[in-house]
Design a protein around this motif. Sequence first.
Motif: not given
Length: 292
Positions: A118-120, A135-138, A280-283
């Motif tokens: 899996e790529m980002a 973005q994720h909050g942290k 990012a989305a996974p591919r």
Amino acid sequence: MDIDFGPPDRHGDLPGTPLQQCGTYAAVMAAFGCNPVLADIHDGSVLLGRARVHVRRVGPLRMAWLPRGPVWTDAATPILQHRALAALPRAAPWRALWAIGCDSAGIRRGLQAAKGLEMAELDLAPCATARRAAQHGKWRNRLKRAEASDLNVTARPLLLPQDAPLLAQETAQRRRRGYAALPHAFTEKWTKLAPDSTLLLTARENGTPVGFMLMLLHAPVATYHIGWSGPRGRALNVHNLLLWRASQDLAARGYTRLDLGRTDTARTPGIARFKMGTGAAPRAVGPTTLCL
């Protein structure tokens, strides 16, 4: 279906082309002794896809490596993609053992030699506000803290040998942590062949480098290549800041995607969280298979 091996390279890279299928990567591989072969796949007059195959002899054996290819156009349906992959080795003007690593996770042909992964991928098309909100909050909170620090960030092409000390820092980090990456000889060849196709972002505190990131550019896509941060840089969340600045710079230049590389939640869960925290989305990338 027609497959043309060795056509004139008039079209350039198709939209969405990953690093391993771009023209500069092929030129670097040629400098290392491979024979890069271009193949255009047509259905009548319609271009279905392009494949850059890296051919090399290993003793008496000819190997044909097709990494993350072909790159398909919108006209290539899953059925046509399957047919084209089956036809590629037969259509080649030479016999070889093929190693095919196709981006389509559902398409498999031959004996599996390596698992899928899996790529980002970070989409740069949305505006900065939308990308920041994704973005994720942290991750975003760490970015805010880095932005509030007294760090000076510069962005420019990689210059060798001037920037060799930075690469040496990454080499030492690589040895300490035991991870694999492309050798710096690859980076040197890329920089020599395409000196304007790199983006180096360096963060300094009081003039001292505390972290850097290097991107390889193959418009309209860019790929994260290597990075380094020292203890002080990690304390200041320097990589959050550098990656955000890189995305801003690339988006302003018209780049549509930043490839962040593999996400391995089993072996490197922290790095995987960092990459996915950017929004990012996974591919899914299919396995590498061997066939004749």
